[in-house]
Motif scaffolding. Structure first.
Motif, PDB file in Angstrom:
ATOM      1  N   UNK A  71       0.810  -1.147  -0.433  1.00 25.99           N
ATOM      2  CA  UNK A  71      -0.251   0.434   0.321  1.00 25.99           C
ATOM      3  C   UNK A  71       0.788   1.006   0.154  1.00 25.99           C
ATOM      4  N   UNK A  72       2.169   1.366   0.550  1.00 26.93           N
ATOM      5  CA  UNK A  72       2.943   2.451   0.820  1.00 26.93           C
ATOM      6  C   UNK A  72       3.515   2.379  -0.532  1.00 26.93           C
ATOM      7  N   UNK A  73       3.873   1.519  -1.621  1.00 25.19           N
ATOM      8  CA  UNK A  73       4.150   1.203  -2.926  1.00 25.19           C
ATOM      9  C   UNK A  73       3.578   2.331  -3.378  1.00 25.19           C
ATOM     10  N   UNK A  74       1.687   1.882  -3.393  1.00 28.29           N
ATOM     11  CA  UNK A  74       1.055   2.309  -4.277  1.00 28.29           C
ATOM     12  C   UNK A  74       0.679   3.849  -3.918  1.00 28.29           C
ATOM     13  N   UNK A  75       1.180   4.220  -2.991  1.00 21.53           N
ATOM     14  CA  UNK A  75       1.090   5.745  -2.401  1.00 21.53           C
ATOM     15  C   UNK A  75      -0.693   6.036  -1.818  1.00 21.53           C
ATOM     16  N   UNK A  76      -0.873   5.240  -0.663  1.00 21.66           N
ATOM     17  CA  UNK A  76      -2.200   4.783  -0.027  1.00 21.66           C
ATOM     18  C   UNK A  76      -1.257   5.764   0.885  1.00 21.66           C
ATOM     19  N   UNK A  77      -2.395   6.773   1.597  1.00 17.41           N
ATOM     20  CA  UNK A  77      -2.540   7.427   2.337  1.00 17.41           C
ATOM     21  C   UNK A  77      -2.464   6.868   4.250  1.00 17.41           C
ATOM     22  N   UNK A  78      -2.094   7.641   5.041  1.00 17.69           N
ATOM     23  CA  UNK A  78      -2.157   7.466   6.234  1.00 17.69           C
ATOM     24  C   UNK A  78      -2.647   6.311   6.301  1.00 17.69           C
ATOM     25  N   UNK A  79      -4.468   7.376   6.665  1.00 14.86           N
ATOM     26  CA  UNK A  79      -5.122   6.930   6.914  1.00 14.86           C
ATOM     27  C   UNK A  79      -6.211   5.166   6.968  1.00 14.86           C
ATOM     28  N   UNK A  80      -6.192   6.019   5.747  1.00 13.80           N
ATOM     29  CA  UNK A  80      -5.761   4.255   5.200  1.00 13.80           C
ATOM     30  C   UNK A  80      -5.111   2.973   5.460  1.00 13.80           C
ATOM     31  N   UNK A  81      -4.068   3.633   5.316  1.00 12.90           N
ATOM     32  CA  UNK A  81      -2.344   2.713   6.050  1.00 12.90           C
ATOM     33  C   UNK A  81      -3.449   2.040   7.238  1.00 12.90           C
ATOM     34  N   UNK A  82      -3.683   2.450   7.920  1.00  4.38           N
ATOM     35  CA  UNK A  82      -3.426   2.092   9.231  1.00  4.38           C
ATOM     36  C   UNK A  82      -5.064   1.277   9.314  1.00  4.38           C
ATOM     37  N   UNK A  83      -5.864   1.396   8.566  1.00  8.24           N
ATOM     38  CA  UNK A  83      -7.119   0.464   8.717  1.00  8.24           C
ATOM     39  C   UNK A  83      -6.124  -0.187   7.824  1.00  8.24           C
ATOM     40  N   UNK A  84      -4.697  -0.848   6.562  1.00  6.86           N
ATOM     41  CA  UNK A  84      -3.929  -2.072   6.501  1.00  6.86           C
ATOM     42  C   UNK A  84      -4.109  -3.135   7.585  1.00  6.86           C
ATOM     43  N   UNK A  85      -3.111  -1.898   8.407  1.00  3.44           N
ATOM     44  CA  UNK A  85      -2.959  -2.802   9.498  1.00  3.44           C
ATOM     45  C   UNK A  85      -3.337  -3.194  10.717  1.00  3.44           C
ATOM     46  N   UNK A  86      -4.586  -2.495  10.685  1.00  2.00           N
ATOM     47  CA  UNK A  86      -5.553  -2.692  11.953  1.00  2.00           C
ATOM     48  C   UNK A  86      -6.357  -4.374  11.576  1.00  2.00           C
ATOM     49  N   UNK A  87      -6.286  -4.674   9.793  1.00  3.60           N
ATOM     50  CA  UNK A  87      -6.756  -6.143   8.608  1.00  3.60           C
ATOM     51  C   UNK A  87      -5.303  -6.970   9.121  1.00  3.60           C
ATOM     52  N   UNK A  88      -4.461  -6.501   9.524  1.00  3.54           N
ATOM     53  CA  UNK A  88      -3.255  -7.179   8.973  1.00  3.54           C
ATOM     54  C   UNK A  88      -3.004  -8.047  11.383  1.00  3.54           C
ATOM     55  N   UNK A  89      -3.699  -7.076  12.112  1.00  2.00           N
ATOM     56  CA  UNK A  89      -3.272  -7.253  13.987  1.00  2.00           C
ATOM     57  C   UNK A  89      -4.837  -8.639  13.870  1.00  2.00           C
ATOM     58  N   UNK A  90      -5.962  -8.369  13.114  1.00  2.00           N
ATOM     59  CA  UNK A  90      -7.297  -9.167  13.238  1.00  2.00           C
ATOM     60  C   UNK A  90      -6.258 -10.086  12.491  1.00  2.00           C
ATOM     61  N   UNK A  91      -5.860 -10.708  11.813  1.00  2.00           N
ATOM     62  CA  UNK A  91      -5.401 -11.764  11.198  1.00  2.00           C
ATOM     63  C   UNK A  91      -4.919 -12.658  11.539  1.00  2.00           C
ATOM     64  N   UNK A  92      -3.530 -11.816  12.589  1.00  6.40           N
ATOM     65  CA  UNK A  92      -2.588 -13.046  13.592  1.00  6.40           C
ATOM     66  C   UNK A  92      -3.282 -13.108  14.255  1.00  6.40           C
ATOM     67  N   UNK A  93      -4.311 -11.836  14.660  1.00  4.26           N
ATOM     68  CA  UNK A  93      -4.737 -12.362  15.813  1.00  4.26           C
ATOM     69  C   UNK A  93      -5.758 -13.772  15.668  1.00  4.26           C
ATOM     70  N   UNK A  94      -6.572 -13.934  14.557  1.00  3.61           N
ATOM     71  CA  UNK A  94      -6.538 -15.184  14.311  1.00  3.61           C
ATOM     72  C   UNK A  94      -6.443 -16.376  14.511  1.00  3.61           C
ATOM     73  N   UNK A  95      -4.482 -16.150  12.882  1.00  7.89           N
ATOM     74  CA  UNK A  95      -3.987 -17.673  13.413  1.00  7.89           C
ATOM     75  C   UNK A  95      -3.147 -17.427  15.298  1.00  7.89           C
ATOM     76  N   UNK A  96      -3.077 -16.739  15.915  1.00 11.29           N
ATOM     77  CA  UNK A  96      -2.174 -16.639  17.515  1.00 11.29           C
ATOM     78  C   UNK A  96      -3.782 -17.781  18.009  1.00 11.29           C
ATOM     79  N   UNK A  97      -4.549 -17.765  17.587  1.00 15.40           N
ATOM     80  CA  UNK A  97      -5.891 -17.730  18.442  1.00 15.40           C
ATOM     81  C   UNK A  97      -5.776 -19.267  17.814  1.00 15.40           C
ATOM     82  N   UNK A  98      -5.319 -19.861  16.960  1.00 16.29           N
ATOM     83  CA  UNK A  98      -5.094 -21.404  16.753  1.00 16.29           C
ATOM     84  C   UNK A  98      -4.119 -22.116  17.508  1.00 16.29           C
ATOM     85  N   UNK A  99      -3.435 -21.138  17.411  1.00 12.85           N
ATOM     86  CA  UNK A  99      -2.098 -21.841  18.425  1.00 12.85           C
ATOM     87  C   UNK A  99      -2.410 -22.049  20.301  1.00 12.85           C
TER      88      UNK A  99
END
Length: 167
Positions: A71-99
């Motif tokens: 997204x940075x390469x694509x030129x995404x602004x910081x507000x939208x990038x924060x939503x990407x990070x939220x998605x990463x955190x949620x996805x990894x949280x799902x992965x962690x729950x499985x452990x």
């Protein structure tokens, strides 16, 4: 123009998302830092017999870095990038729950593994955002914390089997 010239030109355009040597170097450094730091944490976990080892931690860190780099390469602004990070955190949280496992005797296992994977993703995000020193310092602190378990238990006179998460 021959058909193969069209194919070669199209392939060249498809691989042109990195414009110059500086951008390529920045991309390579960020991805390598994420993978190496994830690998170091994974090696520590693997050496202590945990299921999530070098490959898992490297892939989580690399994936997290890539999720913010593109997204940075694509030129995404910081507000939208924060939503990407939220998605990463949620996805990894799902992965962690499985452990995390709870046995019949109400003993919970895998909390430290889950926390380590979660932290590894955060380190990958930091590296992907160009905060390599923050990522490296965080990885060093994580290694120190994981390495202190035995000495702290001995200092406290605990056997390691008391109500503590083994991994």
């Amino acid at each position: 123009m021959a058909w193969w010239d069209v194919v070669v030109a199209t392939v060249a355009r498809e691989f042109s998302d990195v414009g110059d040597a500086e951008q390529f170097t920045r991309l390579a450094v960020r991805l390598l830092v994420a993978a190496i730091l994830g690998g170091i944490l994974g090696l520590q976990r693997e050496r202590h017999g945990k299921a999530a080892g070098v490959r898992t931690h490297m892939l989580v860190a690399l994936g997290a870095a890539l999720f913010v780099l593109v997204p940075q390469q694509w030129g995404m602004d910081e507000a939208d990038l924060s939503r990407v990070i939220q998605g990463v955190v949620a996805g990894v949280g799902f992965l962690c729950a499985g452990s995390i496992l709870k046995s019949d005797d109400d003993h919970v296992r895998g909390l430290t593994t889950a926390a380590g994977i979660w932290l590894t993703a955060a380190i990958g995000v930091a590296a992907g955002l160009g905060r390599e020193m923050t990522a490296a310092l965080s990885a060093l602190l994580a290694l120190a914390i994981l390495s202190m378990e035995g000495p702290l238990r001995r200092l406290a006179g605990r056997s390691g089997k008391d109500n503590e998460d083994p991994g």
